[in-house]
Design an enzyme around this catalytic site. Structure first.
Site, PDB file in Angstrom:
ATOM      1  N   GLU A 104      -3.971  -4.275   2.902  1.00  0.00           N
ATOM      2  CA  GLU A 104      -4.637  -4.829   1.974  1.00  0.00           C
ATOM      3  C   GLU A 104      -5.745  -4.198   0.748  1.00  0.00           C
ATOM      4  O   GLU A 104      -6.959  -4.359   0.392  1.00  0.00           O
ATOM      5  CB  GLU A 104      -4.682  -6.198   2.574  1.00  0.00           C
ATOM      6  CG  GLU A 104      -4.295  -6.965   3.447  1.00  0.00           C
ATOM      7  CD  GLU A 104      -4.423  -7.994   4.140  1.00  0.00           C
ATOM      8  OE1 GLU A 104      -5.702  -8.259   4.387  1.00  0.00           O
ATOM      9  OE2 GLU A 104      -3.350  -8.726   5.072  1.00  0.00           O
ATOM     10  N   GLU A 149       3.315  -8.367   6.458  1.00  0.00           N
ATOM     11  CA  GLU A 149       2.332  -9.516   7.838  1.00  0.00           C
ATOM     12  C   GLU A 149       3.461 -10.843   6.935  1.00  0.00           C
ATOM     13  O   GLU A 149       3.298 -10.388   5.839  1.00  0.00           O
ATOM     14  CB  GLU A 149       1.359  -9.212   7.403  1.00  0.00           C
ATOM     15  CG  GLU A 149       0.353  -7.844   8.203  1.00  0.00           C
ATOM     16  CD  GLU A 149      -1.035  -8.254   7.897  1.00  0.00           C
ATOM     17  OE1 GLU A 149      -1.307  -9.129   7.611  1.00  0.00           O
ATOM     18  OE2 GLU A 149      -1.781  -6.801   8.131  1.00  0.00           O
TER      19      GLU A 149
END
Length: 524
Positions: free
Chosen positions: A140, A260
């Site tokens: 991220e 994810e």
């Protein structure tokens, strides 16, 4: 590489263990990872495991930035266990992204030096491992404080390119090892995907995988702004995101892993179970239709790492079914029967998703069609004559009916006997204001907060509907609703009218008066 990524389906994350920002893998409350846990994950049918790793608590100072050998050995041990269990394995640099890598815009040379040094050590440790082990550059990624997106994408391009050159330069198995590259924020916005696609094209390497994360339409994922149901906006968010990923990468021969996926409100009661199951079912089947592999985010709240049991077995059953077909769902999994009211037929609209309805059961008892229920097209109607047998005694859940199909898991229908919830007057403070509540068998869906003088109260004042869990949370065991300090931190002094919406359809009003840190609540 597409065959490689397809063979990874389904995937699972060992979250909140090696990625914990603390001295060891138990710092965030999970037990020590065991070989048995890894074997259990493989036994559940998962084909791949993502092992998020945070390195900075175990990295020495400049200029060598030496990783603690004991930590590297521990990462290696879990990788070894995973490969021995037959799993594809992804390791990465995880929360380093928001601890120091994100300062790359103002601390460029040091960040690049440390990033390169750590990845050089990781790559050399695993250079002779089989290619079922893959490396992910960074989790991220985000840079700076309100830095414009174009600049951030440029920094990420540099970082991903440095990662690629560093790993490839160590030789051995790393010369062709699959490498996983994220978009900015691992987000599926088209400009982020285009930027990553440009990076991948410049590298001209066939062993690269693109990755994004997916936590659904944000208002639904956290239950804010009245998005309590898995509806059109949440569905469109899935299709738009995955269509963009497919068109940008998969259709051009670049495989994609959703590293994810899940819902941000999972585990806190923010998302009603049936609505959550519909999200998982729709997302998984659509991702599969786009040849995208998905890895379930699990921070310890999905698969119990001590008992090896699923916290929500229905979620797991949908994951299993998604590999070969679709699961059947319905527009709701709730039937409410009000105390003192005449019981009526209850109708549910089934989403058969290509399956056929077989029967309706209550435990081991099979209900009789025509007498206990009817099925007309995709409309299942449970007869009042049957439901009336459940509308007596203590309030609360009275039965769990199961709609059974020719394929996939049953759809569970929770029959609840209830009365209108009752809230009580109470004094309190802004540190956490408690409203004594008799839920009377009902369940809270959402809460609105508006000033008596006009305007929305609390955080995110663009909506009157507040975020479940962040601003308020019910406690059915202890008969209370708590308004959190987060709510009061962005609420001015004065009178606030609260509207509590329950899943039965009941609406209950409550007034609070805030004066400094003091709060007084009055039932209406």
């Amino acid at each position: 590489m597409q065959n490689y990524v397809s063979a990874m389906q389904p995937g699972w994350n060992l979250g909140n263990s090696l990625d914990a920002r603390g001295p060891d893998e138990t710092s965030w409350g999970n037990p020590v990872v065991t070989q048995e846990l890894i074997q259990q994950i493989a036994a559940q049918g998962f084909k791949s495991i993502r092992i998020p790793v945070t390195w900075y608590p175990h990295t020495g100072p400049a200029p060598s930035y030496t990783v603690d050998p004991a930590w590297m050995s521990r990462v290696q041990q879990i990788v070894d266990w995973s490969l021995a269990a037959g799993l594809y394995v992804m390791i990465n640099m995880h929360h380093d992204s928001v601890e120091w890598v994100n300062t790359m815009d103002t601390n460029h040379d040091q960040v690049v030096a440390e990033y390169t040094a750590v990845w050089t050590q990781i790559a050399n440790t695993f250079k002779n491992y089989p290619n079922k082990l893959m490396f992910e550059s960074i989790n991220e990624p985000v840079f700076g404080n309100n830095l414009d997106a174009t600049t951030q994408m440029s920094l990420l391009n540099e970082l991903n390119t440095d990662f690629f050159n560093t790993v490839r330069g160590t030789g051995g198995g790393n010369a062709t090892r699959p490498l996983v590259l994220p978009s900015l924020w691992t987000n599926a916005g088209q400009q982020n995907l285009d930027s990553l696609n440009s990076t991948i094209a410049s590298l001209n390497d066939s062993n690269i995988i693109a990755t994004i994360h997916f936590y659904g339409f944000w208002p639904f994922s956290v239950n804010i702004a009245g998005y309590t149901k898995f509806g059109t906006d949440a569905i469109n968010d899935i299709t738009t995101s995955l269509d963009a990923v497919y068109n940008t990468f998969v259709a051009k021969g670049i495989p994609v892993v959703v590293g994810e996926y899940g819902l941000l409100g999972y585990g806190g009661g923010a998302i009603e179970l049936g609505e959550m199951l519909k999200f998982y079912e729709y997302y998984l089947q659509y991702a599969k239709s786009k040849n995208v592999t998905s890895m379930l985010w699990d921070d310890g709240g999905q698969f119990n790492r001590t008992t090896y049991q699923w916290i929500d077995p229905d979620v797991y059953n949908i994951i299993k079914q998604s590999l070969t077909g679709r699961s059947s769902t319905a527009d709701t999994d709730l039937i409410f029967l009000k105390s003192g009211a005449t019981v009526s037929d209850a109708s549910l609209s089934l989403n058969l998703n290509g399956n056929s309805f077989v029967s309706l059961s209550n435990g081991t008892a099979t209900l009789k069609p025509g007498r206990d229920y009817t099925l007309s097209g995709s409309t299942l109607t449970v007869k009042a004559s049957y439901l009336s047998k459940l509308a007596l005694g203590a309030l609360g859940e009275k039965a769990v009916l199961t709609a059974n199909f020719n394929s996939g898991p049953a759809w569970k229908i929770h029959v609840r006997y209830y009365n209108t919830p009752v809230l009580q007057n109470a004094p309190g403070t802004t540190s956490g204001f408690v409203i004594p509540t008799a839920f009377n068998g009902d369940q809270l869906a959402t809460m609105e907060a508006v000033y008596a003088a006009g305007g929305n109260a609390g955080p995110q004042n663009w909506t009157s509907y507040k975020e479940f869990g962040y601003c308020f949370k019910p406690d059915y065991t202890n008969n209370k609703i708590t308004l959190t300090s987060n709510f009061f931190n962005e609420t001015t002094d004065g009178t606030v009218i609260l509207t509590f919406h329950f899943w039965s359809g009941q609406i209950v009003k409550y007034t609070i008066v805030k004066s400094g840190t003091s709060v007084t609540g009055t039932a209406q």
